[in-house]
Design an enzyme around this catalytic site. Structure first.
Site, PDB file in Angstrom:
ATOM      1  N   ALA A  71       0.849  -1.202   0.000  1.00  0.00           N
ATOM      2  CA  ALA A  71       0.000   0.000   0.000  1.00  0.00           C
ATOM      3  C   ALA A  71       0.877   1.240   0.000  1.00  0.00           C
ATOM      4  O   ALA A  71       2.054   1.193   0.367  1.00  0.00           O
ATOM      5  CB  ALA A  71      -0.918   0.026   1.221  1.00  0.00           C
ATOM      6  N   THR A  86      -7.924   0.229   6.133  1.00  0.00           N
ATOM      7  CA  THR A  86      -7.607   1.195   7.177  1.00  0.00           C
ATOM      8  C   THR A  86      -8.845   1.845   7.791  1.00  0.00           C
ATOM      9  O   THR A  86      -9.912   1.917   7.159  1.00  0.00           O
ATOM     10  CB  THR A  86      -6.710   2.299   6.593  1.00  0.00           C
ATOM     11  OG1 THR A  86      -6.515   3.345   7.545  1.00  0.00           O
ATOM     12  CG2 THR A  86      -7.351   2.927   5.354  1.00  0.00           C
ATOM     13  N   TYR A 111      -5.282   9.605   1.220  1.00  0.00           N
ATOM     14  CA  TYR A 111      -4.994   8.244   1.661  1.00  0.00           C
ATOM     15  C   TYR A 111      -6.286   7.473   1.923  1.00  0.00           C
ATOM     16  O   TYR A 111      -6.483   6.361   1.413  1.00  0.00           O
ATOM     17  CB  TYR A 111      -4.121   8.264   2.916  1.00  0.00           C
ATOM     18  CG  TYR A 111      -3.968   6.924   3.580  1.00  0.00           C
ATOM     19  CD1 TYR A 111      -3.281   5.885   2.939  1.00  0.00           C
ATOM     20  CD2 TYR A 111      -4.503   6.675   4.845  1.00  0.00           C
ATOM     21  CE1 TYR A 111      -3.145   4.645   3.541  1.00  0.00           C
ATOM     22  CE2 TYR A 111      -4.365   5.439   5.452  1.00  0.00           C
ATOM     23  CZ  TYR A 111      -3.690   4.426   4.796  1.00  0.00           C
ATOM     24  OH  TYR A 111      -3.554   3.193   5.388  1.00  0.00           O
TER      25      TYR A 111
END
Length: 315
Positions: free
Chosen positions: A71, A112, A136
């Protein structure tokens, strides 16, 4: 066989260690196989089927699982490099999902807490509406969506506040600062749960073990249902209280060799370049029920980490 993508990262290194420890057949790739290039992924898969990545005595060359630990994780820099972050977190996830589907492999993908806005006040469940925070968060959220549209045999594990033995992280950073400064400031208005890679990697292997054993038993045992899961350690805290516990344990086990005062501050006072979630506690009820596991409290895992012989003083 298992294909571990991102095998040299902080989480990937721990997964690799536990795969070896548990004697799994696996192959690992990192930057040498570009996940943004779909052809490169398929070419590697074909090379595994036809070459000697495993011992010649092994006939297990068919990839049944892909674990994606790769990632773009630099939250601040993602704002400056949105295209690269999207390539790795979104397009890369899609390419891996397509590869997995085409070869009939199951996928475990790491996501996440940043897919949520971070404005809640009770633990986020897997089915809550997403509101990704920053580049992100958005690219990771988009990657999740791509996987879900592309295949059905996937396990997306959302985690948060990750630290581990083999990469830069908050615990190592705090330890260094506490050994070089007589006082530091840490934000006290962001709440979440620290997560040790040792525990997350064990959960990843548990998914594989329970799914494979259920398959071999011809349905006599239930496999974890494919879908989205949350995994962190137990409990919740703030970055400030996390740092205070690092200091306490660091002094106790000789990782910190001087006095250092840890001072609380607000996010605004700290002056962070990019917005962080003020609340990112994830509910783990689903994964505990499906895997029949109990999560260690974050303080317990942190103590094991700091006193471990694997703790690296120079990272």
């Amino acid at each position: 066989m298992i294909w571990l993508i991102g095998c040299k990262g902080m989480l990937g290194s721990e997964v690799a260690r536990q795969l070896d420890q548990n004697k799994y057949h696996w192959v690992g790739t990192d930057k040498e196989v570009d996940i943004t290039d779909a052809d490169a992924l398929m070419a590697f898969e074909k090379s595994v089927e036809t070459s000697s990545y495993l011992d010649t005595s092994s006939t297990d060359k068919h990839i049944k699982w892909i674990i994606n630990c790769s990632a773009y994780t630099n939250v601040d820099k993602a704002e400056e490099e949105p295209e690269l972050a999207d390539k790795l977190n979104n397009q890369g996830a899609l390419n891996i999902a397509r590869t997995a589907r085409s070869i009939g492999a199951k996928l475990i993908h790491i996501s996440t807490d940043y897919v949520f806005g971070g404005n809640g006040n009770s633990p986020y469940t897997e089915d809550m509406e997403k509101n990704p925070l920053g580049v992100y968060g958005k690219t990771k959220s988009d990657g999740e969506d791509k996987i879900q549209k592309e295949m059905t045999q996937f396990y997306i594990l959302r985690t948060a506040w990750l630290y581990g033995f083999d990469g830069k992280n908050f615990v190592y950073t705090m330890t260094k600062l506490m050994n070089s400064h007589d006082q530091i400031r840490v934000v006290n208005d962001q709440k979440g749960t620290p997560t040790c890679t040792v525990d997350l990697a064990a959960a990843i292997l548990k998914i594989i073990e329970k799914t494979d054993s259920a398959t071999e038993a011809f349905g006599k045992h239930s496999a974890p249902t494919p879908g989205i899961y949350h995994f962190t350690n137990g409990g919740e805290t703030t970055w400030y209280d996390f740092a205070c516990e690092i200091y306490r344990l660091g002094r106790k086990f000789g990782r910190i060799n001087q006095d250092c005062q840890v001072n609380p501050c607000t996010t605004d006072e700290y002056g962070a370049a990019v917005q962080r979630p003020s609340y990112s506690v994830l509910s783990k009820d689903k994964i505990c029920k499906e895997l029949k596991i109990k999560l260690p409290d974050w303080k317990v895992s942190l103590e094991k980490f700091i006193k471990s012989e694997r703790f690296k003083e120079d990272l």
